[in-house]
Design an enzyme around this catalytic site. Structure first.
Site, PDB file in Angstrom:
ATOM      1  N   GLY A  11      69.677  37.138  10.136  1.00 51.22           N
ATOM      2  CA  GLY A  11      70.322  37.119   8.831  1.00 51.22           C
ATOM      3  C   GLY A  11      71.823  37.272   8.930  1.00 51.22           C
TER       4      GLY A  11
ATOM      5  N   LEU B 156      85.282  34.568  12.659  1.00 49.76           N
ATOM      6  CA  LEU B 156      84.853  33.173  12.710  1.00 49.76           C
ATOM      7  C   LEU B 156      84.557  32.623  11.321  1.00 49.76           C
ATOM      8  CD1 LEU B 156      82.398  33.426  15.735  1.00 49.76           C
ATOM      9  CD2 LEU B 156      84.652  32.354  15.723  1.00 49.76           C
TER      10      LEU B 156
ATOM     11  N   LYS C 118      83.115  34.679   5.256  1.00 54.06           N
ATOM     12  CA  LYS C 118      82.050  34.879   4.264  1.00 54.06           C
ATOM     13  C   LYS C 118      80.881  35.654   4.878  1.00 54.06           C
ATOM     14  CE  LYS C 118      79.306  32.315   0.950  1.00 54.06           C
ATOM     15  NZ  LYS C 118      78.945  30.978   0.485  1.00 54.06           N
TER      16      LYS C 118
ATOM     17  N   GLU D  74      77.838  45.835  13.520  1.00 56.02           N
ATOM     18  CA  GLU D  74      77.676  47.287  13.405  1.00 56.02           C
ATOM     19  C   GLU D  74      78.886  47.977  12.772  1.00 56.02           C
ATOM     20  OE1 GLU D  74      74.757  47.847  15.736  1.00 56.02           O
ATOM     21  OE2 GLU D  74      75.060  45.832  16.480  1.00 56.02           O
TER      22      GLU D  74
END
Ligand SMILES: Cc1cc2nc3c(=O)[nH]c(=O)nc-3n(C[C@H](O)[C@H](O)[C@H](O)COP(=O)(O)OP(=O)(O)OC[C@H]3O[C@@H](n4cnc5c(N)ncnc54)[C@H](O)[C@@H]3O)c2cc1C
Ligand code: SF4
Lengths: 758, 342
Positions: free
Chosen positions: A486, A650, A653, A725
């Protein structure tokens, strides 16, 4: 979060696609239900396994009465330790890539019970409902051993701690001591001594663990659809246990509905499903119930002691941090807990320690920012406490003790813009308007508090491989056995490939989650972007080199004699850097060459020299506002600013989504999460979604994410550090600190539920 | 979950006789509690008498004398959003909306809400002893994880709570439960509907076997001017109350003429203390008075460790709820700003 996620946006052909907020190519499939998860492969003739788990924490199975169950029409088999063959001789065959030291759990192997909810049987039947019912009438007699302990405090009081052993990949033992930590502590004018705790927390991803095994009827060949963070790890685990070839045990995991560390190690349902399929020579599915999601890995209950001291100005004089964590009786699960304190702050006198104690629970497991979430909560609260003692603003205190090199390794950071996270975060938050006095801000009944916290996480990279195929029509397909739980792997790999070969995004397809593809590491540790991304980039560059050779074979090639380094790929063309009119369309090259496709396979791995020279970390600074009802103790996190420095971003969003999710996780850890352990029964009691609390939408208010981009040539060719993380770090501490600022009360035991503020 | 048969009853009489005609039968309302309990094997009915086609029981209608009748099969959502309920019994509306989630409230029925079982962790877990689930096995909660359990009216055999929000308002509003069973119809005063655990914790209420709830009658007095429902819980939604207080007052200036209040999350039934209510009546509203009342309510409370905080929290909740109801100032509501915050 209101952008459409259904269709990939059109991208101007000449623009860079890396660094753009591109939507996930698989988004439409996910929201329309077309994306198939492990338990959704409806292969023909499927049988269903239902797991039976132990009601007791310790003891032994005396007798299992399978007759009544087997007599039910439609029940195929009951597997228990009595009839499951011993597949592998050695327990090390059950070790997976990220297993800690010790002896891994072997499902249905022995009559011994080592933890409550331990799986003890698998009932296989023609329907799920029948299997579940049959499981409910399976009679098992146990010999109960009352001599168990699930209470970590008790184990600690009884002196059961031992130094955490090495053994698990990636585990860093505590840093070496420096100077005279105790002496400096005693001599310092400002001191803080504190014990910080949190309890067991269970991952609870939305998708529950499940495996569908498709029995192909050709020898032992199977398609194993599994919920995991890494198909290759599952495959090697199964191959060792069941002596299977790569072809026999093909593991597929196209979509993973969250896992957060729970899917790093193969879970027992995959063992059971494959075992049953092999024994019955039939397709079988085994899925866990939500309740059974509490029968496997959890963030370990950890007690941390911190002693921190500063001089009059607020410069740290002594830094001491020890952690005491639970593990199971059979494995030594380790996390890197205390090291982060040493990496974040400069201090000449420091001492660290990390001990484990064995209690009668299942082996804990990595959970989002494992170790760092734990350690950063403690150190960031202690730093806040000390800043108050020294009379220095908490942000100022951190700036005073800021370090440009990693004190634990005496190496410079490959890059570190935490200082800009502090400044930009503070500015966005309005920190300068903060009245430092506790209980100084209020709105009606609500006390208002502002707090902050910092975090740091490894920027790591693992070896990974990929292959790519560019067909004559200009369509590129890139493959790697990596995973997407995800986080956005599909989209960022598509971007990297498109960028490297200058192709429009809609011409590029990235395929993942299949052990038939080139090997990639588990998706964990925030290393996928760096590892698989570098492999994808290297592979696409190989394709580019081949294309250049083909182009140079063309009559009157405009690129004749141009070196690969001097060629750019853009707009579907190859061009000479020095003269972009020397250009040729990629499709033209392919058409002229007569080749059906250009293919390449390559891999990437970390640069050992850079690793020796630099300490590589991502950092963040979280600023939080809480409102606390003065009389009733209800806490609301009304505002968070989370500023993150994680190398090159990268895709802002998907990266933002990761940080939003991490922030929510931090709120969850601070205010809600605890698996309530009944030490009389040795069992987690709130083992369901209604009673194990995580935030609902109404608990989440304004969250502002800032990326402070870092240019970093050392960390990896892409310059990325990963964002999986880092976003959750510092958040729990910032909340606890804000609650102190609001109420004047220090709570050092998470979660900060109502009862602790009364 | 075991196999079961199911009948869709077309009339109340038919439902009652269908139930009587099957051993191991249970009535099925919205199923939001019963089906969960069946999946956990806590309930193992072999027959379900579904009430979902009893459209007559889905109505909400005026009663002569100014009251309102809530059909047992009306959903929690339809009840909470019913204009009569919203205007005349806003306390009830607010209370229902503080419970569960929109999806659950769309399914849950009023009758089922009254009969939902406790949320004590042990009750749901067959691996553990629990007197309510299996009489005589013992109470795991008393010395265990009892953070959600009760502190008032508990017994040595059970300290569980009745978890409904709606019922707290119904207790304060002095509703009446209408039931029909094999022996005909009767009514039960709300305070007599749920019971304390005593030495029979398996019984949640005073319904006789086979009795069906047909309606809940609300008296004319709805306390629509001075009321509040304060629910304290571990997250902002989708969590049961740790402590809750429903208050309905009749005020004359700053003087309390009539006071009704009940607590949720603290006992085996919505907790009403009529002596405490009396202490308020005829008095001027003041924080001191509220504190005395709160102290009185919890005089006999017993904490069991993890849940002991409910005693102090309960007192503070009473004080706040009475203040909210007397002043009707939403800014006082610790959750109110959540609705306005972006
Ligand atoms: C996750 C979750 C969270 C929840 N949170 C809350 C909360 O915060 N606050 C709250 O108040 N509630 C909460 N609920 C509970 C919810 O309100 C109840 O489940 C619901 O009200 C039950 O109504 P039902 O119609 O679905 O009952 P059912 O499940 O159909 O029935 C419940 C019981 O009542 C019996 N029954 C049903 N109707 C009748 C009748 N007319 N006559 C006689 N017997 C009958 C059934 O036999 C059964 O024993 C929650 C539930 C869930 C699952
Ligand atoms: S409190 Fe009641 S419901 Fe809970 S374990 Fe004890 S007997 Fe069972």
């Amino acid at each position: 979060m209101s952008q459409t996620i259904a269709t990939p946006p059109t991208v101007r052909l000449d623009s860079d696609v890396i660094g753009k907020p591109i939507s996930r190519p698989e988004g439409a499939a996910k929201v329309s239900g077309a994306a198939k998860y492990a338990a959704e492969y409806n292969v023909p003739n499927l049988w269903y396994g239902y797991i039976v788990d132990s009601p007791i924490a310790k003891g032994k199975i005396l007798k299992i009465d399978v007759d009544a169950v087997l007599a039910l029409p439609g029940v195929k088999q009951v597997f228990t330790h009595e009839n499951v063959p011993s597949f592998a001789w050695f327990d090390r065959s059950y070790k997976d890539d990220v297993a800690p030291g010790g002896s891994p759990f072997r499902p249905l192997h022995e009559p011994e019970i080592m933890f409550s909810q331990q799986p003890v049987a698998l009932v296989v039947a023609e329907t799920f409902e029948l299997a579940r019912y049959a499981a409910s009438i399976l009679r098992i007699d146990y010999e109960v051993d009352e001599n168990f302990n699930t209470d970590l405090e008790k184990a600690r009081a009884a002196g059961k701690g031992f130094d955490a052993p090495k053994g698990k990949t990636g585990f860093l033992p505590p840093p070496k001591p420096k100077g005279d930590a105790e002496g400096a502590f005693k001599a310092a004018p400002h001191q803080v001594t504190g014990e910080y705790t949190h309890h067991a927390q269970h991952h609870n991803p939305m998708e529950m663990f499940a495996t569908t095994v498709e029995w192909l009827g050709d020898g032992k060949k199977m398609n194993i659809y599994d919920k995991t963070q890494g198909a290759p790890n599952v495959q090697q685990y199964l191959r060792k246990i069941f002596s299977l070839s790569k072809e026999e045990a093909r593991v597929v995991s196209k979509f993973t509905g969250g896992a957060f560390g729970a899917g790093l190690r193969p879970q027992h349902q995959v063992f059971m499903a494959v075992m049953a399929a092999l024994e019955l020579e039939h397709s079988v599915r085994v899925s866990m119930t939500r309740q059974q999601m509490f029968s496997m890995g959890h963030r370990p209950h950890t007690i941390q002691d911190i002693k921190l001291a500063s001089d009059e100005q607020g410069y740290l004089q002594s830094l001491q941090h020890t952690a005491f964590a639970e593990t199971s009786q059979f494995e030594d699960e380790t996390e890197t807990v205390v090291n982060w304190s040493g990496i974040l702050y400069k201090c000449d006198n420091s001492k660290f320690g990390y001990e484990l104690a064995k209690i009668d629970v299942d082996t804990p497991a990595d959970m989002r920012a494992p170790g760092a979430a734990t350690g950063s909560f403690a150190i960031e609260c202690a730093v806040d406490e000390l800043s108050y003692k020294a009379g220095v603003d908490p942000l100022e205190f951190r700036l005073l003790n800021y370090t440009y090199s990693d004190p634990t390794e005496n190496k410079p950071f490959s890059s570190k813009r935490l200082i800009d996270c502090y400044h930009e975060g503070a500015k966005r938050f309005g920190w300068e308007q903060r009245n430092p006095e506790p209980r100084s801000m209020r709105e009606g009944n609500m006390l208002v508090g502002w707090g902050m916290g910092t975090g740091c996480w490894d920027a790591s990279m693992q070896k990974a491989a990929a292959k790519a195929s560019l067909s004559a029509d200009g369509k590129l397909t890139v493959h790697s056995a990596t995973n997407d739980q995800g986080a956005g792997t599909y989209v960022i790999m598509t971007q990297i490939a498109a960028q490297t070969l200058g192709l429009p995004l809609d011409q590029v397809t990235f395929v993942l989650g299949d052990t038939n593809l080139p090997e990639a590491p588990l998706q964990g540790g925030s290393w996928t972007a760096a590892s698989v991304g570098s492999a994808v980039q290297a592979t696409c560059q190989e394709v580019g080199k081949k294309l250049l050779k083909l182009a140079q074979k063309m009559d009157n090639s405009p690129l004749d004699g141009v070196a690969f380094e001097d060629v750019q790929f853009a707009d579907g063309h190859m061009r000479a850097n020095e003269d972009i009119t020397k250009s040729v369309a990629i499709t033209e090259v392919l058409a002229t060459s007569g080749e059906a496709a250009v293919e390449a396979e390559s891999s990437a791995q970390p640069n050992p020299i850079n690793m020796l020279k630099y300490s590589m970390h991502s950092h963040n600074a979280a600023f939080v506002e809480v409102k606390v009802d003065e009389d009733l103790g209800t806490i609301h996190v009304t505002r968070v600013v989370n500023a993150v420095a994680a190398g090159r971003i990268l895709n802002p969003k998907t990266a933002r989504s990761q940080v939003l999710g991490g922030t929510v996780w931090g709120i969850s850890m601070a205010l809600m999460e605890e698996a309530y352990l009944d030490n009389n029964l040795g069992r987690y009691m709130n083992h369901n979604y209604a009673e194990y609390h995580v935030p609902v939408n109404a608990d989440i208010h304004k969250i502002d994410v800032i990326f402070v981009e870092e240019e970093d040539d050392h960390v990896n060719p892409l310059g990325v550090k990963g964002v999986g993380e880092i976003g959750m770090l510092g958040v729990a501490a910032a909340i606890a600190n804000a609650v102190y600022h609001a109420t004047g009360k220090r709570v050092r035991d998470l979660p900060l539920t109502i009862d602790k503020l009364l | 979950m075991n196999s079961f048969t199911l009948t869709q009853a077309a009339a109340v009489d038919e439902a009652v006789s269908d139930f009587a005609g099957h051993t191991g039968a249970a009535y099925l309302g919205g199923g939001t509690n019963l089906i969960d309990l069946m999946k956990e094997n806590v309930s193992r009915p072999t027959h379900l008498t579904s009430l979902n086609h009893l459209s007559a029981l889905g109505q909400i209608e005026d009663l002569p004398g100014g009251g309102l009748r809530l059909g047992a099969l009306a959903t929690n959502a339809d009840t909470a959003w019913n204009p009569e309920v919203e205007v005349r019994y806003p306390l009830l509306s607010q209370t229902i909306l503080a419970g569960a989630t929109p999806q659950l409230r769309n399914m849950a029925t009023n009758g089922g809400n009254l009969l939902q079982r406790t949320r004590c962790y042990y009750f749901y877990d067959l691996a553990t002893p629990c007197n309510k689930r299996e009489p005589g096995t013992g109470c795991s909660a008393i010395n265990g994880m009892n953070r959600v359990c009760g502190v008032l009216g508990t017994s040595e055999s059970c300290i569980a709570t009745q978890p409904s929000d709606m019922c707290v308002a119904l207790a304060a509003l002095e509703a009446v439960v209408r039931v029909q069973g094999p022996n005909g119809e009767r009514t039960i005063k709300f305070e007599d509907f749920h019971r304390l655990p005593g030495d029979q914790p398996e019984l949640d209420n005073t319904l006789a076997p086979g009795e069906l709830i047909t309606a809940i009658d609300l008296p004319a007095q709805g306390y629509a001017k001075n009321f509040t429902y304060l629910k304290l819980r571990d997250r902002a939604s989708y969590a049961f109350a740790l402590v809750s207080v429903a208050v309905g007052l009749e005020m004359d200036g700053n003087t309390i003429k009539t006071a009704r209040f009940a607590l949720g999350g603290v006992a085996h039934k919505p907790w009403r203390d009529q002596a405490a209510e009396k202490m308020l009546e005829g008095q001027t509203a003041s924080p001191d008075l509220f504190r005395q009342v709160a102290a009185k309510v919890f005089e006999s409370a017993i904490g069991y460790g993890p849940n002991s905080f409910k005693i102090e929290l309960g007192k503070r909740a009473i004080v706040r709820a009475l203040k909210q109801a007397t002043e009707m100032d939403q800014a006082l509501d610790s959750n109110a700003f959540l609705n306005t915050n972006p």
